[in-house]
Scaffold this motif. Structure first.
Motif, PDB file in Angstrom:
ATOM      1  N   TYR A  89       0.818  -1.210   0.000  1.00  0.00           N
ATOM      2  CA  TYR A  89       0.000   0.000   0.000  1.00  0.00           C
ATOM      3  C   TYR A  89       0.854   1.263   0.000  1.00  0.00           C
ATOM      4  CZ  TYR A  89      -3.659  -3.328   1.342  1.00  0.00           C
ATOM      5  OH  TYR A  89      -4.524  -4.392   1.381  1.00  0.00           O
ATOM      6  N   THR A  90       2.137   1.132  -0.368  1.00  0.00           N
ATOM      7  CA  THR A  90       3.035   2.288  -0.427  1.00  0.00           C
ATOM      8  C   THR A  90       2.809   3.064  -1.721  1.00  0.00           C
ATOM      9  OG1 THR A  90       4.797   1.078  -1.576  1.00  0.00           O
ATOM     10  CG2 THR A  90       4.800   0.986   0.839  1.00  0.00           C
TER      11      THR A  90
ATOM     12  N   ILE B 166       1.428   1.269  -5.083  1.00  0.00           N
ATOM     13  CA  ILE B 166       0.174   1.685  -5.714  1.00  0.00           C
ATOM     14  C   ILE B 166       0.425   2.124  -7.157  1.00  0.00           C
ATOM     15  CG2 ILE B 166      -1.535   3.559  -5.714  1.00  0.00           C
ATOM     16  CD1 ILE B 166      -1.732   3.154  -2.667  1.00  0.00           C
TER      17      ILE B 166
ATOM     18  N   LEU C 113      -0.321   3.215   3.834  1.00  0.00           N
ATOM     19  CA  LEU C 113      -1.259   4.102   3.150  1.00  0.00           C
ATOM     20  C   LEU C 113      -1.124   5.528   3.668  1.00  0.00           C
ATOM     21  CD1 LEU C 113      -3.617   4.077   1.059  1.00  0.00           C
ATOM     22  CD2 LEU C 113      -5.166   3.872   3.024  1.00  0.00           C
TER      23      LEU C 113
ATOM     24  N   GLY D 201       0.988   6.005   0.522  1.00  0.00           N
ATOM     25  CA  GLY D 201       0.019   5.448  -0.423  1.00  0.00           C
ATOM     26  C   GLY D 201      -1.064   6.429  -0.834  1.00  0.00           C
TER      27      GLY D 201
END
Length: 346
Positions: free
Chosen positions: A115-116, A120, A160, A164
């Motif tokens: 989710y970085t 992404i 995130l 993210g």
């Protein structure tokens, strides 16, 4: 054709009946390329214009099939959403002859959570390549939250938070995508990310249905205040509201055999359906659209026959007395807004 509703405050309009494309990734069983083509052709000809997929669905197979069908159309004829949060990598040891992550897929890849910012961006660009498309309208963060990650929830959520969301907002600001959201099965994570930034929609599976209206209390009002629409997945609560409970098959709810209290409630709903000659599946499909926060309902559609039947159910005339009877029997919350035929048909 179907009426359209806006996604959040984006100006993006979608048909109120959409297409969930997990089955085209060979969910639980194989679908031939020919049948997948016929399924999508039936949906396109019916007027459905929102198509939702994800890298997870068949480890890229659903995206490939969807892109092959939509690429032939003018971009103005469809809206496509896909998801980020998993990166696919080649797996030369993949056993393509058995189910992997629930999919009977020939695609030799594995999926890894990421989710970085970089994860992404890579997932998004890989999806464009798989679909053979230059544009995605809606980008959803897939399966983030406690339900999926358990004690690693904080670890992935921090990814995130740290970078993210920046990727999502950057793509939206640049006009590469039109809307940002989550694709999840729980409301808690949706409420949590509202403090992180602007989310335009939440693809929420099964949490607002004929069987569940707890979202009316706080969640749906918060969505409206935030400016986020609901893309309602799983309207049949894993099948029990499609099949009912009076047949020989084991009814499923929340991806598991249904508990006794759920079966008992569905029996009562079915009795009222029979009284009014309303198919249970039609009521389940139409009910969520009574709420103004719900922009579209996207059942999973895995065959041409299923598409045609779903369209028929969607347009089944349901009298207002039917919904009143469910409320009188305590089977729907008294404050649950009900759909009207004006909202569902042009």
């Amino acid at each position: 054709m179907f009426p359209k509703r806006e996604i959040g405050n984006t100006g993006l309009q979608v048909s109120i009946l959409g297409f969930g494309a997990a089955s085209l990734g060979n969910l639980y069983k194989a679908v031939s390329d020919e049948d997948a083509e016929k399924t999508l052709a039936a949906a396109i000809s019916s007027g459905i214009d929102l198509y939702d997929t994800a890298p997870r669905y068949g480890l890229g197979l659903s995206e490939r099939r969807l892109g092959d069908a939509l690429r032939k159309l003018p971009k103005s004829d469809y809206v496509i959403s896909t998801k980020v949060g998993r990166v696919l990598t080649p797996d030369h040891k993949a056993n393509v002859n058995q189910l992997r992550y629930g999919f009977d897929t020939p695609m030799p890849f594995d999926a890894h959570y990421d989710y970085t910012y970089d994860g992404i961006m890579r997932s998004f660009e890989d999806s464009l390549q798989r679909m053979g498309l230059a544009q995605v309208d809606i980008l959803l963060v897939h399966d983030i939250g406690v339900d999926t990650h358990g004690d690693k929830d904080s670890y992935y959520y921090q990814q995130l938070v740290d970078s993210g969301y920046k990727a999502l907002d950057e793509l939206r600001t640049q006009g590469v995508i039109k809307a940002v959201g989550l694709g999840v099965n729980e409301t808690e994570i949706c409420e949590r990310v509202m403090t992180l930034g602007q989310f335009d929609c939440f693809l929420l599976a099964g949490r607002y249905s004929l069987l569940e209206q707890g979202a009316l209390d706080t969640f749906l009002p918060k969505c409206e205040q935030h400016g986020a629409s609901i893309i309602l997945g799983g309207p049949y609560n894993s099948g029990i509201l499609a099949t009912g409970v009076k047949g020989k098959a084991i009814p499923h709810y929340n991806y598991e055999p249904a508990p006794a209290h759920i079966i008992e409630k569905v029996v009562k709903i079915e009795d009222i359906c029979q009284q009014f000659k309303v198919p249970l599946a039609a009521a389940a499909l139409q009910f969520p659209l009574g709420h103004s926060a719900v922009s579209t309902v996207i059942p999973g559609l895995g065959s041409e026959r299923r598409v045609n039947k779903t369209v028929e159910l969607f347009h089944h005339d349901i009298p207002s007395d039917f919904w009143s009877s469910l409320k009188d029997a305590g089977l729907l919350k008294a404050d649950a807004p009900i759909p009207t035929q004006v909202k569902l048909k042009r």
